[in-house]
Design an enzyme around this catalytic site. Structure first.
Site, PDB file in Angstrom:
ATOM      1  N   GLY A  57      80.245   9.152  77.169  1.00 25.36           N
ATOM      2  CA  GLY A  57      79.235  10.070  76.924  1.00 25.36           C
ATOM      3  C   GLY A  57      78.732  11.032  78.030  1.00 25.36           C
TER       4      GLY A  57
ATOM      5  N   GLY B 117      85.611   4.564  80.694  1.00 23.58           N
ATOM      6  CA  GLY B 117      86.233   3.402  79.856  1.00 23.58           C
ATOM      7  C   GLY B 117      87.609   4.036  79.079  1.00 23.58           C
TER       8      GLY B 117
ATOM      9  CB  VAL C 104      73.369   7.035  90.839  1.00 17.87           C
ATOM     10  CG1 VAL C 104      71.673   7.337  90.865  1.00 17.87           C
ATOM     11  CG2 VAL C 104      74.039   8.476  90.721  1.00 17.87           C
TER      12      VAL C 104
ATOM     13  CG  HIS D 264      83.972  -3.105  72.270  1.00 21.85           C
ATOM     14  ND1 HIS D 264      84.599  -4.067  71.397  1.00 21.85           N
ATOM     15  CD2 HIS D 264      84.779  -2.245  72.938  1.00 21.85           C
ATOM     16  CE1 HIS D 264      86.181  -3.568  71.480  1.00 21.85           C
ATOM     17  NE2 HIS D 264      86.034  -2.405  72.551  1.00 21.85           N
TER      18      HIS D 264
END
Length: 540
Positions: A16, A86, A227, A462
């Site tokens: 992503g 990943g 973060v 997953h």
């Protein structure tokens, strides 16, 4: 108002985050990617699973590898760490979900016709990741055909769609994918050690495509930065921007705390990382407007893991690459063969006697007592990865968990959430293992993941959901465009937004959904053309 340093900060560099970095850079934005793991050269990856410092991520213990294992009450989660996320550790498998259980799940079905909406983005993701169909024959593939016949599924077996450059083995060639804009590549040598990290420049990790192209356009990737805070500057909804605070990953005495200011934030730390971070920040008060549904509808892809091992000392069940074959025994179930080449003997430690049904702990103990030499002798690990095939069984059934704290002082843990919890035992998993045992040469035995037998706790690589798409904050965390409810310019583009179990390895799904999300972000300057995209071509 405080000075803004960046247009967008992307947290995480997996499927992503990498998509977000490239597409934002193409649209003219100044982009910084923050990744808690390290940057790996191909030669940095482990050649054996015994090299735990290169394989496992536990920085406080001095381990800075590519894979983290996080135990919870109801599941153990395996996740990728490092620049490329990943993609460094996954088995190259890139499938488009086929089941309506995914596309028409009630959580998001009314927001779009997702099968048609995502179709062009799946095509883009396949092209970017260099998806090709594996071609090869061997003992592992033969075994899968035998199992399919036993299950009455001989017409529902197919070779795997993979992200690997299957060129001439070992031969280095100029970029075969992006008209020369990508890095040089080398043909797969078919060692089968994909899940340890590819040392041979053949695996299409994100550093070979999305991230490489994003950095060419000026995006910066800062590795080994964790973060620890995101909070709005000025307006409470983030419309004036955000302060993002990071520390050195694993730092104890020298944390090197840094704060940067950005107009927008894309959170893409992987489903687990995003949930843990945002849950912490909501509880702390940094992002109090996040939906109360944060942490709900956490999916495990309804997985189970079993293995079969030949007793013959010279048996060789390896495949050319990690995963080569898939079987769909029914509409809701999908399973693959997984092998580790010659480097995965240590993985045998995670497997114990085959169990299933009721009283699994008792079955485990009795099997240990009946065959102590099989299970307790150190020699059982000799050649284990050469003599074994691991089967990952995935289902698109509607199971879910919740991530929450019992109180303000406790750690974030899983709890039973909406609907049924994932099962620690899938009956079909034992059926598959027993079928495999009947067909391997030289005798053999089946195994179950130890955590499944002793703790009734499945293991998943997953994990999905927890910040899912919805029509309102009463039902989810992000809207149809992956914008966090309650905030401006705060997007979530990783697997945490996926509303339903995909039933297949979800990497391509996460990539396609991120592509779809980023397609709705306008370019920075409407009068400036979007950066030209390289023309992708089919790998040779």
């Amino acid at each position: 108002m405080a000075e803004i340093d960046h247009d967008w900060v992307v947290i995480g560099s997996g499927f992503g985050g990498s998509v977000a970095a490239l597409r934002l850079a193409e649209k003219g934005y100044d982009v910084t990617v923050l990744e808690k793991g390290r940057r790996f050269a191909d030669t940095d990856f482990a050649s054996s699973a015994w090299q735990v410092g290169k394989l496992l991520w536990a920085p406080f213990a001095g381990l800075r590898g590519i894979m983290a294992m996080t135990p919870f009450s109801h599941v153990t989660v395996i996740s990728g760490v490092g620049v490329g996320g990943g993609s460094l550790v996954y088995g190259n498998t890139l499938y488009v979900p086929h089941s309506d259980d995914f596309y028409r799940h009630p959580q998001w079905a009314d927001l779009a016709d997702w099968r048609s909406e995502l179709a062009p983005h799946f095509a883009t993701a396949q092209s970017m990741l260099g998806v090709t169909t594996f071609v090869g024959e061997g003992p592992s593939e033969d075994l899968m055909r035998d199992i399919a016949a036993d299950l009455g599924a001989s017409d529902r077996i197919h070779t795997t769609e993979v992200g690997v450059f299957l060129g001439e083995p070992g031969k280095r060639v100029p970029d075969p994918y992006f008209d020369g804009a990508g890095p040089d590549r080398a043909g797969c040598i078919r060692c089968g050690q994909c899940m340890l990290g590819c040392r041979h420049n053949a695996k299409n990790t994100l550093v070979k495509n999305y991230l490489h192209l994003a950095e060419r356009l000026g995006a910066r990737v800062e590795a080994e930065r964790t973060v620890v805070d995101i909070r709005p500057i000025g307006a409470a909804d983030g419309s004036d921007g955000y302060e993002v605070t990071t520390v050195r990953s694993g730092g104890i005495l020298r944390r090197d705390r840094q704060t940067i200011r950005t107009r927008g934030v894309v959170v893409a730390g992987g489903a687990l990382g995003t949930n843990l971070l945002l849950r912490t920040l909501r509880d702390r008060g940094s992002l109090p407007r996040l939906s109360d549904r944060l942490g709900h509808l956490v999916r495990t892809n309804s997985e189970a893991i079993v293995a079969v091992t030949s007793n013959h000392p010279k048996a060789d069940l390896r495949s050319d690459i990690a995963i080569t074959t898939s079987i769909h025994p029914d509409e809701h179930t999908h399973f693959t063969n997984n092998t580790y080449g010659l480097g995965g003997d240590a993985m045998g430690l995670t497997f114990g006697p085959l169990t299933g049904g009721r009283l699994r702990v008792g079955q485990f103990v009795l099997a240990m007592l009946a065959r102590p030499l099989r299970w307790l002798s150190p020699t059982r690990l000799s050649g284990w990865s050469r003599r074994s095939v691991v089967f990952t069984i995935m289902q698109s059934t509607d199971t879910a968990l919740r991530l929450r704290r019992r109180n303000r002082f406790s750690r974030i843990n899983t709890a039973v959430g909406d609907g049924d919890a994932p099962l620690g035992d899938l009956p079909i998993a034992r059926t598959i293992a027993e079928s495999a045992v009947r067909h391997i040469g030289g005798g053999g035995y089946g195994s179950t993941a130890v955590t499944e037998s002793l703790l009734a706790r499945p293991t998943t690589a997953h994990i999905l959901g927890g910040a899912v798409i919805a029509d309102s904050p009463a039902h989810g965390v992000v809207d149809r465009f992956r914008r966090a409810f309650g905030y401006e310019n705060l997007l979530i583009t990783d697997g945490s937004t996926v509303a339903a179990n995909a039933g297949v390895n979800p990497s391509l799904t996460i990539t396609a959904m991120a592509e779809e999300a980023m397609s709705h972000v306008p370019q920075k300057n409407p009068t400036t053309p979007v950066a030209a995209r390289p023309t992708t071509v089919t790998a040779r």
